[in-house]
Design an enzyme around this catalytic site. Sequence first.
Site, mmCIF file in Angstrom:
data_model
loop_
_atom_site.group_PDB
_atom_site.id
_atom_site.type_symbol
_atom_site.label_atom_id
_atom_site.label_comp_id
_atom_site.label_asym_id
_atom_site.label_seq_id
_atom_site.Cartn_x
_atom_site.Cartn_y
_atom_site.Cartn_z
ATOM 1 N N ARG A 146 110.778 62.730 -27.239
ATOM 2 C CA ARG A 146 110.202 64.055 -26.923
ATOM 3 C C ARG A 146 108.825 63.887 -26.286
ATOM 4 O O ARG A 146 108.484 64.560 -25.309
ATOM 5 C CB ARG A 146 110.117 64.917 -28.193
ATOM 6 N N LYS A 162 101.269 81.968 -27.822
ATOM 7 C CA LYS A 162 102.450 82.754 -27.473
ATOM 8 C C LYS A 162 103.219 83.140 -28.725
ATOM 9 O O LYS A 162 103.348 82.350 -29.654
ATOM 10 C CB LYS A 162 103.364 81.953 -26.541
ATOM 11 N N LYS A 203 104.307 88.532 -21.228
ATOM 12 C CA LYS A 203 105.423 87.673 -20.807
ATOM 13 C C LYS A 203 106.735 88.389 -21.136
ATOM 14 O O LYS A 203 107.258 88.268 -22.235
ATOM 15 C CB LYS A 203 105.372 86.313 -21.498
#
Length: 339
Positions: free
Chosen positions: A46, A137, A220
């Site tokens: 990752r 976010k 968003k």
Amino acid sequence: MNKKSLEEIAQKMVADGKGILAADESTGTIKKRFDTIALESTEDNRRDYREMLFRSDEAMQSAISGVILYDETIRQKAADGTTLVSLIERAGSIPGIKVDAGAKDMAGHPNEKVTEGLDGLRERLEEYFKLGARFAKWRAVINIGDGIPSRACITANTHALARYAALCQENGIVPIVEPEVIMDAPHTVETCYEVTSSVLTALYAQLDEQNVHLEGSILKPNMIVSGTECPTQASVQQVAEMTLDCFNKCVPQAVPGIVFLSGGQSDELATAHLDAMNKMGPHRWKISFSYGRALQAAPLKTWGGKPENIIAAQAAFTHRAAMNKLAALGEWDANLEKG
């Protein structure tokens, strides 16, 4: 809350021709992505994948204003010991962080979700700020179906978004508020318009109640698109016109920018929709992108987990970033995809 500082960060996030790379896949989601290239989802793999993207200097410097990270990623170091946050900052981008705890089944409301993660959020935001995050976010999930979304679902999710946004600003972090109306259903583009309007109206009422400084926030959202299973799909121009009509009615002018999510659209279609909207500008806010899969699908497939493919994968990422940069300026053309 330092309003001037928040406003400056928000403006950088929607700088002309730049958008946001969503690299905040949870461990479960990134495993699904890696499964498509038959790669084991280890911490090192990752890390290597994200490092490859963040070291794509041309893409990062020219088209990426910020990067949304996952909790694991914001703490990781590259193979040479440099923090991934430092790589992002060196490229002139702003590090951000996903802070919600995921959408969970909403009690008493079958087939509806509510996003969790407010408990302990103030303390987590303080730590993320120290780790370098300057924006955050939080995603709300709104499903369309028989009798849904309910008013209760919309209220619960937009209230949580507003409380999250207020906590972010208290800690010097710009909140991205993400109310996503899911496109995986048979609904028409008109239904998407109606639901998105209801969600955005509720969201900005809640943000107002929580004293969120809109000039220091970013939206968003989904675009106004037909459900994936709808037999009649809206054209690119229809999507652009209906999206702009909806947002002009529902999103205050004080918001500096709208960075659209791709929401399962194909790479090129997400770019085409964004471009069509910007060709109809100028608008009251900046209109750009905050794409995950639509920026990453091509480089992930090209990379395949093999070190010898890194340069080719970075070129694939740079191409998608360049296409979306042009779309954010209203200067994209489908013929450019062939080059």
